[in-house]
Scaffold this active site. Structure first.
Site, PDB file in Angstrom:
ATOM      1  N   CYS A 231      -2.933  -7.633   3.258  1.00 52.21           N
ATOM      2  CA  CYS A 231      -3.536  -6.736   4.250  1.00 52.21           C
ATOM      3  C   CYS A 231      -3.117  -5.292   3.997  1.00 52.21           C
ATOM      4  O   CYS A 231      -3.911  -4.357   4.168  1.00 52.21           O
ATOM      5  CB  CYS A 231      -3.156  -7.171   5.663  1.00 52.21           C
ATOM      6  SG  CYS A 231      -1.382  -7.248   5.967  1.00 52.21           S
ATOM      7  N   THR A 232      -1.862  -5.095   3.580  1.00 47.94           N
ATOM      8  CA  THR A 232      -1.378  -3.750   3.275  1.00 47.94           C
ATOM      9  C   THR A 232      -2.065  -3.205   2.032  1.00 47.94           C
ATOM     10  O   THR A 232      -2.506  -2.051   1.995  1.00 47.94           O
ATOM     11  CB  THR A 232       0.146  -3.762   3.059  1.00 47.94           C
ATOM     12  OG1 THR A 232       0.781  -4.234   4.240  1.00 47.94           O
ATOM     13  CG2 THR A 232       0.657  -2.372   2.723  1.00 47.94           C
TER      14      THR A 232
END
Length: 463
Positions: free
Chosen positions: A237-238
């Site tokens: 997600c990062t």
């Protein structure tokens, strides 16, 4: 070895067994050496001193053993391996084999001093062997441009000592498992002649460590697996939506853009040693970094992230290699008490070293010879068992293959290394252990790339 054995008696027993293993025959042949060549070594072996082993008797036989008989295997011919090979060759070891699967890159030349610009692209093991055989008279270095997994137990059994200069935890664990598999037991008592000592060194930046492992007697790699840090992985997600570091941009391109765009043709995998592949990743990473105002993406960083390169400092390699070579010398000659058994080196701020005795783990999956007990609910899914095998700090498996004996037949529950079998066994991951036919006390056999041996687990159901 009895658990209650006093440390001093335990140490003495280990020393006696090592001396017995390294015992040499009398007599020596003509080595063709010039007068005074080995004076620096004779000072350690032909006279006693305050640091010599209490049972050591000065003689000429120990030197002749090094020159004529002792066979040493060096695994890795990189920064640490080059130092190790040089130290061993100049210390009197002549029967040296070296294994390395890598080729020489221009980035190696600043610290791997056995290589020259003309050697770029050639196998490290072969070039290192050629250099030492040409430079050190009567030295016989035999190269192996292979993976360590390419050799069987007969190959490894021929060596008196094995010393590692690796940058891979998986490779360390594999050779550890191989040496444990060589051990022979008679009525539960370890045969000391089957022990092949392992000297392991590692460096990262200004930090390093060295350890002496006597398989079956002292702590092995698996006993202290928690000491090795897990590989750094960034959350997806990062990487995808909130990149903050240049590494995030590189990982995004490597993991998402490369398989999507397939810039060098369908099915062509990313090759960290191909300059064109690295250049493509670098340019795409720069573009993504500019979108998020992130600075610091460089070609070198891109190569480091893609290849998982560990930072290397030449002086750290020199120190740790010197420690490892010294331990090889001590064990081969039985002239000095070996390291007991783990040394830490750090010169980030000043100079710091510390030595301690790593203890064997009673239920070590590699050297305890005991099935590993695992507990799960009957309603737990096989996926949970797989996650446990890969995420457990004491196991850290990479691609475990799970099999069990059901109704008298050996059945593969899950195997991911072969695509066709993975597709066939994938539905088992969503099934419960009870649905798979497993019972309380069931033995599971697990194979993994981290060990040449199959690890046995005993399944216990919780209520």
């Amino acid at each position: 070895m009895a658990d209650g054995e006093e440390p001093e008696k335990k140490r003495r027993r280990i020393e006696e067994l090592l001396a017995e293993k390294m015992a040499v025959d009398g007599g020596c042949g003509d080595t063709g050496d010039w007068e005074g060549r080995w004076n620096h070594v004779k000072k350690f072996l032909e006279r006693s001193g305050p640091f010599t082993h209490p049972d050591f008797e000065p003689s000429t036989e120990s030197l002749q053993f090094l020159l004529d008989t002792c066979k040493v295997l060096v695994i890795g011919a990189g920064g640490l391996g080059c130092e190790l090979l040089k130290n061993l060759a100049l210390s009197g070891f002549r029967q040296i084999h070296v294994i390395d699967m890598d080729t020489i890159d221009v980035s190696n030349l600043n610290r791997q001093f056995l290589f020259r610009p003309k050697d770029i692209g050639r196998p490290k093991a072969e070039v290192a062997a050629e250099f030492l055989n040409d430079r050190v008279p009567n030295c016989n270095v035999v190269p192996h441009f292979n993976k360590i997994q390419d050799f069987n137990d007969t190959f490894y059994r021929q060596f008196h000592i094995i010393v590692c200069g690796l940058d891979s935890i998986i490779a360390r664990r594999w050779i550890n498992g191989m040496l444990i598999s060589l051990l022979n037991y008679e009525d539960g008592v370890l045969d000391p002649s089957s022990i092949v000592p392992l000297i392991d060194g590692g460096t990262e930046g200004f930090k390093g460590n060295a350890r002496v492992i006597l398989p079956g007697m002292t702590a092995c790699i698996e006993c202290t697996l928690e000491l090795y840090p897990p590989q750094v992985n960034f959350p997806m997600c990062t990487i995808a939506s909130m990149p903050r570091l240049p590494e995030h941009c590189i990982e995004y391109v490597r993991m998402l853009q490369w398989p999507k765009e397939q810039p060098f043709g369908e099915g062509v995998p990313l090759d960290g040693d191909d300059p064109e592949h690295i250049q493509w990743i670098f340019q795409k990473s720069l573009e993504r970094a500019s979108q998020y105002n992130i600075r610091g993406v460089t070609y070198r960083l891109t190569q480091g992230v893609v290849k998982r390169i560990i930072p290397a400092v030449a002086s750290t390699n020199a120190v740790v290699a010197a420690v490892c070579a010294t331990e090889v010398f001590k064990i081969a000659t039985s002239a000095y008490i070996p390291l007991n058994n783990y040394l830490v080196f750090n010169d980030v701020d000043g100079l710091y070293t510390y030595t301690f005795e790593a203890e064997r783990k009673e239920n070590c999956p590699a050297c305890s010879q005991l099935p590993q007990n695992i507990q799960f609910s009957p309603s737990a899914k096989l996926q949970e068992v797989l996650d446990f095998l890969t995420n457990s700090a004491s196991l850290q498996m990479k691609s475990p293959a799970i099999t069990a004996t059901l109704e008298g037949k050996n059945r593969t529950l899950y195997l991911q290394s072969v695509t066709s079998i993975e597709e066939r066994t994938r539905p088992n991951l969503s099934k419960t252990l009870k649905e798979l036919g497993l019972v309380d006390g069931q033995e599971l056999a697990v194979a993994d790339v981290t060990t040449p041996q199959t690890v046995l687990f005993k399944l216990h159901f919780t209520s």
